[in-house]
Write a protein that holds these residues in place. Structure first.
Motif, mmCIF file in Angstrom:
data_model
loop_
_atom_site.group_PDB
_atom_site.id
_atom_site.type_symbol
_atom_site.label_atom_id
_atom_site.label_comp_id
_atom_site.label_asym_id
_atom_site.label_seq_id
_atom_site.Cartn_x
_atom_site.Cartn_y
_atom_site.Cartn_z
ATOM 1 N N ASP A 178 4.962 -37.371 -25.301
ATOM 2 C CA ASP A 178 3.989 -38.409 -25.650
ATOM 3 C C ASP A 178 4.342 -39.120 -26.951
ATOM 4 N N ILE A 179 4.205 -40.443 -26.917
ATOM 5 C CA ILE A 179 4.442 -41.269 -28.103
ATOM 6 C C ILE A 179 3.202 -42.141 -28.321
ATOM 7 N N ALA A 180 2.697 -42.125 -29.558
ATOM 8 C CA ALA A 180 1.506 -42.926 -29.882
ATOM 9 C C ALA A 180 1.935 -44.232 -30.528
ATOM 10 N N ILE A 181 1.339 -45.325 -30.079
ATOM 11 C CA ILE A 181 1.582 -46.629 -30.708
ATOM 12 C C ILE A 181 0.284 -47.080 -31.362
ATOM 13 N N VAL A 182 0.312 -47.203 -32.682
ATOM 14 C CA VAL A 182 -0.863 -47.690 -33.411
ATOM 15 C C VAL A 182 -0.771 -49.218 -33.432
ATOM 16 N N GLY A 183 -1.837 -49.873 -32.950
ATOM 17 C CA GLY A 183 -1.799 -51.343 -32.841
ATOM 18 C C GLY A 183 -1.259 -51.775 -31.487
ATOM 19 N N ALA A 184 -1.433 -50.882 -30.490
ATOM 20 C CA ALA A 184 -0.782 -51.101 -29.180
ATOM 21 C C ALA A 184 -1.364 -52.254 -28.387
ATOM 22 N N THR A 185 -2.571 -52.707 -28.744
ATOM 23 C CA THR A 185 -3.173 -53.788 -27.956
ATOM 24 C C THR A 185 -2.821 -55.170 -28.511
ATOM 25 N N SER A 237 -9.894 -51.304 -29.951
ATOM 26 C CA SER A 237 -10.359 -51.680 -28.610
ATOM 27 C C SER A 237 -9.629 -50.937 -27.497
ATOM 28 N N ALA A 238 -8.739 -49.998 -27.844
ATOM 29 C CA ALA A 238 -7.961 -49.304 -26.797
ATOM 30 C C ALA A 238 -8.887 -48.366 -26.021
ATOM 31 N N VAL A 256 -9.202 -45.865 -32.067
ATOM 32 C CA VAL A 256 -9.029 -45.348 -33.438
ATOM 33 C C VAL A 256 -9.427 -46.472 -34.401
ATOM 34 N N ASP A 257 -9.755 -46.090 -35.625
ATOM 35 C CA ASP A 257 -9.998 -47.112 -36.648
ATOM 36 C C ASP A 257 -9.221 -46.752 -37.908
ATOM 37 N N LEU A 258 -8.257 -47.580 -38.230
ATOM 38 C CA LEU A 258 -7.418 -47.321 -39.415
ATOM 39 C C LEU A 258 -8.211 -47.467 -40.710
#
Ligand SMILES: NC(=O)c1ccc[n+]([C@@H]2O[C@H](COP(=O)([O-])OP(=O)(O)OC[C@H]3O[C@@H](n4cnc5c(N)ncnc54)[C@H](OP(=O)(O)O)[C@@H]3O)[C@@H](O)[C@H]2O)c1
Length: 277
Positions: A10-17, A40-41, A46-48
């Motif tokens: 698994d790879i997480a992308i922050v800001g993926a949308t 909005s994912a 998540v909220d940075l």
């Protein structure tokens, strides 16, 4: 690209949308299990600004790709929250999406990326986290509308400033390769990613006109006029950061070599003419 699954899938992308995140997620789809994170994912909200959801979303991930929101007032604070969460979740490798020429004192949002790079290096060394930094030049896709049919283009800087426009899809492919090939191979690296040509907005428009037979009206207007037309929704801080970037572009070229891009892709980077439809 083949994933060594011994470190997980698994790879997480922050800001993926967002624009960049969607491209990186698309490049990883089918190779790794992609976790798309943003406010909005649907699967990984998540909220940075608060850190909410980050540890849960990162737990079980081998790598994290961190993309900050555009011209944020405090990008280093967002990255610090994500790094703490990644370390708590046991993530191996964080890849930070920076920009070419981060140390540019006349552009505050570039300077924040320079601070983020330093923060990542320090955090990695103190906490034993592997890290990699990507520094893309301006995306060719910033001019997507003109490349794909719009009859006009207005920019708040000189039509003759040269850029090493890089295809966002090439940047995303490089990001995917780094995340898949993994931490040992790319730890400690800072890769500048330029495209294969140095072109001005005038050059791009002339290329589109020659290739398609369409005519495109191009105009350079003042930053304040552009902001009155397009910047009414921006916060005063974002307004100031974007204005500083446009003034910089009016003053000098923004260039980066494509040599590293080509090496990491294992092929020639995409020229602008390949994106004209
Ligand atoms: N355009 C270029 O030529 C270029 C070149 C080099 C580097 N960059 C850099 O690339 C980065 C991304 O640009 P972009 O155009 O892809 O941005 P974008 O389309 O605005 O995407 C931003 C992403 O961040 C998410 N986000 C915003 N606030 C958030 C928060 N508080 N918590 C969690 N997620 C949040 C957004 O989703 P939600 O709103 O749903 O949360 C979205 O997924 C920027 O830092 C920019 O400086 C751009």
């Amino acid at each position: 690209m083949e994933l060594d699954v011994s470190r997980g899938t698994d790879i997480a992308i922050v800001g993926a949308t967002g624009k960049t995140g969607r491209a990186v997620a698309a490049a990883l789809d089918g190779v790794a299990v992609v976790r798309r994170l943003s406010r909005s994912a649907p699967d990984y909200p998540v909220d940075l600004e608060t850190g909410a959801g980050l540890v849960e979303a990162f737990t079980g991930c081998r790598g994290v790709y961190f993309i900050a929101p555009n011209v944020h007032p405090d990008e280093p604070a967002l990255l610090a929250r994500a790094l703490e969460a990644a370390a708590s979740a046991g993530v191996d490798h964080v890849v930070y999406h920076s920009v070419a020429w981060p140390y540019s004192p006349k552009m505050p949002h570039h300077m924040d990326k320079a601070r983020c790079e330093e923060e990542l290096r320090a955090f990695g060394s103190e906490r034993g986290l592997y890290w990699t930094i990507l520094q893309p030049c301006a995306y060719a896709q910033n001019f997507e509308e003109v490349l794909t049919g719009s009859p006009s283009l207005v920019v708040p800087y000189s039509l003759d400033t040269k850029f090493s426009f890089v295809s966002l899809e090439d940047v995303a492919e490089v990001a995917a390769r780094i995340l898949v090939e993994g931490a040992e191979r790319h730890h400690g690296a800072t890769y500048e990613l330029g495209g294969p040509e140095m072109l001005s907005v005038r050059d791009v428009v002339l290329l589109v006109e020659t290739m398609t037979g369409r005519s495109v009206a191009m105009e350079s207007i003042g930053v304040d006029d552009w902001m009155r037309l397009h910047g009414s929704e921006l916060s005063p801080d974002a307004h100031q950061r974007l204005s500083a970037m446009f003034e910089y572009y009016d003053d000098r070229d923004f260039l980066a070599s494509s040599a590293v891009t080509a090496t990491l892709l294992g092929r020639s980077p995409t020229p602008i003419r390949a994106l004209v439809r």
